[in-house]
Every structure is written in C-alpha cells, then in structure tokens.
Design a protein around this motif. Sequence first.
Motif, mmCIF file in Angstrom:
data_model
loop_
_atom_site.group_PDB
_atom_site.id
_atom_site.type_symbol
_atom_site.label_atom_id
_atom_site.label_comp_id
_atom_site.label_asym_id
_atom_site.label_seq_id
_atom_site.Cartn_x
_atom_site.Cartn_y
_atom_site.Cartn_z
ATOM 1 N N ASP A 4 82.831 39.585 27.883
ATOM 2 C CA ASP A 4 82.808 41.031 27.695
ATOM 3 C C ASP A 4 84.232 41.508 27.431
ATOM 4 O OD1 ASP A 4 82.059 43.671 27.610
ATOM 5 O OD2 ASP A 4 82.207 43.917 29.799
ATOM 6 N N GLY A 6 84.982 44.630 26.398
ATOM 7 C CA GLY A 6 85.088 46.058 26.664
ATOM 8 C C GLY A 6 85.512 46.842 25.438
ATOM 9 N N LYS A 7 86.381 47.807 25.661
ATOM 10 C CA LYS A 7 86.781 48.692 24.566
ATOM 11 C C LYS A 7 87.698 48.009 23.552
ATOM 12 C CE LYS A 7 90.669 50.761 27.045
ATOM 13 N NZ LYS A 7 91.253 51.999 27.536
ATOM 14 N N TYR A 8 88.187 46.825 23.864
ATOM 15 C CA TYR A 8 89.079 46.103 22.947
ATOM 16 C C TYR A 8 88.346 45.096 22.067
ATOM 17 C CZ TYR A 8 92.513 48.053 26.117
ATOM 18 O OH TYR A 8 93.262 48.912 26.874
ATOM 19 N N ASP A 10 86.546 45.304 19.343
ATOM 20 C CA ASP A 10 86.770 45.421 17.895
ATOM 21 C C ASP A 10 88.140 44.872 17.502
ATOM 22 O OD1 ASP A 10 84.302 46.567 17.545
ATOM 23 O OD2 ASP A 10 85.067 48.631 17.572
#
Length: 52
Positions: A4, A6-8, A10
């Motif tokens: 996972d 998370g927001k990183y 991409d």
Amino acid sequence: MMPDLGKYADAVLSSYAVSILLIVALVAFSVMRARKVRAQLDEVERRSRKHG
C-alpha cells in the motif's frame, strides 16, 4: 502482491515506469550500436583479408 503506497502511489509507480522505460531504451540503443560497430568491424576485417 503490491504494498500500500497511499497517496504517493502515482508518483512511485510512474517513477518505476519511467525508470524501466529508460533502462529498456538504453539496452536497445546499446544492442543497435553493438550491431553497427560489429558490421563495421567485419567490413574492415574483410577488406584487410582482401588486400592482405
């Protein structure tokens, strides 16, 4: 199995993709250059045997 990110996610995945593409491009360029140099070397050797 992907961790996972998370927001990183991409940024990380696009960095991996760009890195892989660059490595593939460098390998392809190296192979093409090696074939060209090999052909030139074969030509020089052929001419040297002819005038030998």
